[in-house]
Scaffold this motif. Sequence first.
Motif, PDB file in Angstrom:
ATOM      1  N   SER A  69     -43.564   0.230 -47.601  1.00 50.94           N
ATOM      2  CA  SER A  69     -43.935   0.457 -46.215  1.00 50.94           C
ATOM      3  C   SER A  69     -43.292   1.693 -45.601  1.00 50.94           C
ATOM      4  CB  SER A  69     -43.536  -0.748 -45.370  1.00 50.94           C
ATOM      5  OG  SER A  69     -44.162  -1.915 -45.831  1.00 50.94           O
ATOM      6  N   TYR A  70     -42.104   2.004 -46.034  1.00 48.65           N
ATOM      7  CA  TYR A  70     -41.376   3.100 -45.436  1.00 48.65           C
ATOM      8  C   TYR A  70     -40.879   4.082 -46.484  1.00 48.65           C
ATOM      9  CZ  TYR A  70     -41.060   0.304 -41.159  1.00 48.65           C
ATOM     10  OH  TYR A  70     -41.348  -0.419 -40.049  1.00 48.65           O
ATOM     11  N   VAL A  71     -40.949   5.320 -46.105  1.00 52.82           N
ATOM     12  CA  VAL A  71     -40.262   6.347 -46.864  1.00 52.82           C
ATOM     13  C   VAL A  71     -38.929   6.540 -46.155  1.00 52.82           C
ATOM     14  CG1 VAL A  71     -40.266   8.787 -47.422  1.00 52.82           C
ATOM     15  CG2 VAL A  71     -42.354   7.444 -47.698  1.00 52.82           C
ATOM     16  N   MET A  72     -37.842   6.424 -46.862  1.00 52.29           N
ATOM     17  CA  MET A  72     -36.552   6.426 -46.196  1.00 52.29           C
ATOM     18  C   MET A  72     -35.528   7.343 -46.850  1.00 52.29           C
ATOM     19  SD  MET A  72     -35.929   2.439 -45.192  1.00 52.29           S
ATOM     20  CE  MET A  72     -35.839   1.912 -46.897  1.00 52.29           C
ATOM     21  N   GLY A  73     -34.861   8.095 -46.012  1.00 53.42           N
ATOM     22  CA  GLY A  73     -33.663   8.795 -46.453  1.00 53.42           C
ATOM     23  C   GLY A  73     -32.499   7.812 -46.387  1.00 53.42           C
ATOM     24  N   MET A  74     -31.497   8.003 -47.219  1.00 55.00           N
ATOM     25  CA  MET A  74     -30.377   7.079 -47.281  1.00 55.00           C
ATOM     26  C   MET A  74     -29.067   7.827 -47.111  1.00 55.00           C
ATOM     27  SD  MET A  74     -31.800   4.124 -47.875  1.00 55.00           S
ATOM     28  CE  MET A  74     -30.438   3.105 -48.459  1.00 55.00           C
ATOM     29  N   GLY A  75     -28.080   7.137 -46.564  1.00 56.96           N
ATOM     30  CA  GLY A  75     -26.791   7.764 -46.369  1.00 56.96           C
ATOM     31  C   GLY A  75     -25.651   6.781 -46.552  1.00 56.96           C
ATOM     32  N   GLU A 125     -12.766   6.664 -36.341  1.00 58.22           N
ATOM     33  CA  GLU A 125     -14.196   6.563 -36.127  1.00 58.22           C
ATOM     34  C   GLU A 125     -14.922   6.631 -37.467  1.00 58.22           C
ATOM     35  OE1 GLU A 125     -14.534   8.534 -31.666  1.00 58.22           O
ATOM     36  OE2 GLU A 125     -15.483   9.507 -33.376  1.00 58.22           O
ATOM     37  N   ARG A 126     -16.116   6.085 -37.456  1.00 60.17           N
ATOM     38  CA  ARG A 126     -16.933   6.142 -38.661  1.00 60.17           C
ATOM     39  C   ARG A 126     -17.348   7.589 -38.915  1.00 60.17           C
ATOM     40  NH1 ARG A 126     -21.261   1.512 -39.152  1.00 60.17           N
ATOM     41  NH2 ARG A 126     -22.169   2.556 -37.325  1.00 60.17           N
ATOM     42  N   GLU A 127     -17.322   7.982 -40.179  1.00 61.36           N
ATOM     43  CA  GLU A 127     -17.649   9.361 -40.521  1.00 61.36           C
ATOM     44  C   GLU A 127     -18.670   9.414 -41.648  1.00 61.36           C
ATOM     45  OE1 GLU A 127     -14.347  11.572 -42.092  1.00 61.36           O
ATOM     46  OE2 GLU A 127     -13.949  10.145 -43.697  1.00 61.36           O
ATOM     47  N   PHE A 128     -19.411  10.484 -41.662  1.00 60.20           N
ATOM     48  CA  PHE A 128     -20.423  10.721 -42.684  1.00 60.20           C
ATOM     49  C   PHE A 128     -19.769  11.025 -44.030  1.00 60.20           C
ATOM     50  CE2 PHE A 128     -24.244  12.172 -44.619  1.00 60.20           C
ATOM     51  CZ  PHE A 128     -23.917  13.323 -45.325  1.00 60.20           C
ATOM     52  N   VAL A 129     -20.376  10.508 -45.105  1.00 61.26           N
ATOM     53  CA  VAL A 129     -19.883  10.782 -46.453  1.00 61.26           C
ATOM     54  C   VAL A 129     -20.938  11.527 -47.276  1.00 61.26           C
ATOM     55  CG1 VAL A 129     -19.069   9.774 -48.619  1.00 61.26           C
ATOM     56  CG2 VAL A 129     -18.388   8.756 -46.425  1.00 61.26           C
ATOM     57  N   ALA A 130     -22.135  10.977 -47.354  1.00 63.48           N
ATOM     58  CA  ALA A 130     -23.167  11.586 -48.199  1.00 63.48           C
ATOM     59  C   ALA A 130     -24.536  11.068 -47.788  1.00 63.48           C
ATOM     60  CB  ALA A 130     -22.904  11.277 -49.674  1.00 63.48           C
ATOM     61  N   ALA A 131     -25.564  11.846 -48.091  1.00 64.53           N
ATOM     62  CA  ALA A 131     -26.931  11.431 -47.787  1.00 64.53           C
ATOM     63  C   ALA A 131     -27.873  12.032 -48.809  1.00 64.53           C
ATOM     64  CB  ALA A 131     -27.329  11.860 -46.377  1.00 64.53           C
ATOM     65  N   TYR A 190     -26.731  15.833 -49.494  1.00 66.41           N
ATOM     66  CA  TYR A 190     -25.690  16.541 -48.757  1.00 66.41           C
ATOM     67  C   TYR A 190     -24.413  15.716 -48.835  1.00 66.41           C
ATOM     68  CZ  TYR A 190     -23.411  19.056 -44.951  1.00 66.41           C
ATOM     69  OH  TYR A 190     -22.545  19.814 -44.214  1.00 66.41           O
ATOM     70  N   ILE A 191     -23.328  16.371 -49.171  1.00 72.66           N
ATOM     71  CA  ILE A 191     -22.048  15.695 -49.340  1.00 72.66           C
ATOM     72  C   ILE A 191     -21.061  16.272 -48.338  1.00 72.66           C
ATOM     73  CG2 ILE A 191     -20.195  15.137 -50.955  1.00 72.66           C
ATOM     74  CD1 ILE A 191     -22.830  14.037 -51.882  1.00 72.66           C
ATOM     75  N   ALA A 192     -20.297  15.421 -47.694  1.00 75.00           N
ATOM     76  CA  ALA A 192     -19.296  15.884 -46.740  1.00 75.00           C
ATOM     77  C   ALA A 192     -18.239  16.721 -47.449  1.00 75.00           C
ATOM     78  CB  ALA A 192     -18.642  14.685 -46.049  1.00 75.00           C
ATOM     79  N   SER A 201     -38.748  11.109 -44.824  1.00 76.18           N
ATOM     80  CA  SER A 201     -38.475  11.576 -46.185  1.00 76.18           C
ATOM     81  C   SER A 201     -37.197  12.380 -46.298  1.00 76.18           C
ATOM     82  CB  SER A 201     -39.652  12.418 -46.696  1.00 76.18           C
ATOM     83  OG  SER A 201     -39.817  13.557 -45.865  1.00 76.18           O
ATOM     84  N   THR A 202     -36.664  12.835 -45.169  1.00 74.85           N
ATOM     85  CA  THR A 202     -35.473  13.672 -45.235  1.00 74.85           C
ATOM     86  C   THR A 202     -34.215  12.834 -45.019  1.00 74.85           C
ATOM     87  OG1 THR A 202     -35.609  14.178 -42.886  1.00 74.85           O
ATOM     88  CG2 THR A 202     -36.748  15.669 -44.398  1.00 74.85           C
ATOM     89  N   TYR A 203     -33.060  13.483 -45.139  1.00 73.72           N
ATOM     90  CA  TYR A 203     -31.800  12.790 -44.904  1.00 73.72           C
ATOM     91  C   TYR A 203     -31.175  13.315 -43.622  1.00 73.72           C
ATOM     92  CZ  TYR A 203     -29.817  17.065 -46.922  1.00 73.72           C
ATOM     93  OH  TYR A 203     -29.500  18.365 -47.196  1.00 73.72           O
ATOM     94  N   SER A 204     -30.111  12.671 -43.199  1.00 75.94           N
ATOM     95  CA  SER A 204     -29.402  13.101 -42.004  1.00 75.94           C
ATOM     96  C   SER A 204     -27.914  12.816 -42.179  1.00 75.94           C
ATOM     97  CB  SER A 204     -29.931  12.369 -40.770  1.00 75.94           C
ATOM     98  OG  SER A 204     -29.138  12.660 -39.638  1.00 75.94           O
ATOM     99  N   TYR A 205     -27.092  13.568 -41.499  1.00 77.20           N
ATOM    100  CA  TYR A 205     -25.658  13.311 -41.517  1.00 77.20           C
ATOM    101  C   TYR A 205     -25.161  12.797 -40.169  1.00 77.20           C
ATOM    102  CZ  TYR A 205     -25.754  18.149 -39.852  1.00 77.20           C
ATOM    103  OH  TYR A 205     -26.046  19.302 -39.170  1.00 77.20           O
ATOM    104  N   THR A 206     -26.096  12.468 -39.285  1.00 70.63           N
ATOM    105  CA  THR A 206     -25.695  11.917 -37.989  1.00 70.63           C
ATOM    106  C   THR A 206     -26.030  10.434 -37.918  1.00 70.63           C
ATOM    107  OG1 THR A 206     -27.812  12.530 -37.013  1.00 70.63           O
ATOM    108  CG2 THR A 206     -26.031  14.121 -36.857  1.00 70.63           C
ATOM    109  N   GLU A 207     -25.080   9.670 -37.423  1.00 66.20           N
ATOM    110  CA  GLU A 207     -25.256   8.214 -37.357  1.00 66.20           C
ATOM    111  C   GLU A 207     -26.481   7.809 -36.572  1.00 66.20           C
ATOM    112  OE1 GLU A 207     -20.598   7.065 -36.852  1.00 66.20           O
ATOM    113  OE2 GLU A 207     -22.083   5.493 -36.486  1.00 66.20           O
ATOM    114  N   ASN A 208     -26.727   8.487 -35.466  1.00 60.40           N
ATOM    115  CA  ASN A 208     -27.827   8.091 -34.584  1.00 60.40           C
ATOM    116  C   ASN A 208     -29.199   8.222 -35.228  1.00 60.40           C
ATOM    117  OD1 ASN A 208     -26.009   7.511 -32.581  1.00 60.40           O
ATOM    118  ND2 ASN A 208     -26.241   9.476 -31.540  1.00 60.40           N
TER     119      ASN A 208
END
Length: 125
Positions: A30-36, A45-51, A60-62, A103-110
């Motif tokens: 049903s969905y095409v999803m980027g993952m992180g 605070e929670r921080e980005f690691v990889a996506a 993308y890697i932090a 289909s793309t990834y993101s490094y922002t939580e929101n």
Amino acid sequence: VQLQASGGGLVQAGGSLRLSCAASGRTSSSYVMGMGWFRQAPGKEREFVAAINWSGGSSYIAASVKGRFAISRDNAKNTVYLQMGSLKPEDTAVYYCAATRGSTYSYTENSYDYWGQGTQVTVSS
């Protein structure tokens, strides 16, 4: 969509772990999803690691973990992986996987629509 993270544990500094995040429910059909992957250490605070994008062809890697961590995915298994190596005590945190529609990834939580429950990684010195 439900995300189940696993693979955390206690490891000595310099060791390795592989985290897995399995998606279930309305997933690839049903969905095409980027993952992180994100992490949250005690008192921080929670921080980005990889996506990684949907196809797995772009990621993308932090900077804090670049060269030590790698992200990959197996869409046939609806699973994303975080391979962690040369672990340091400062990598100790709860690690969360997340999924974003598109289909793309993101490094922002929101940008992320779905979150897993987290898995604890503890690195001893």
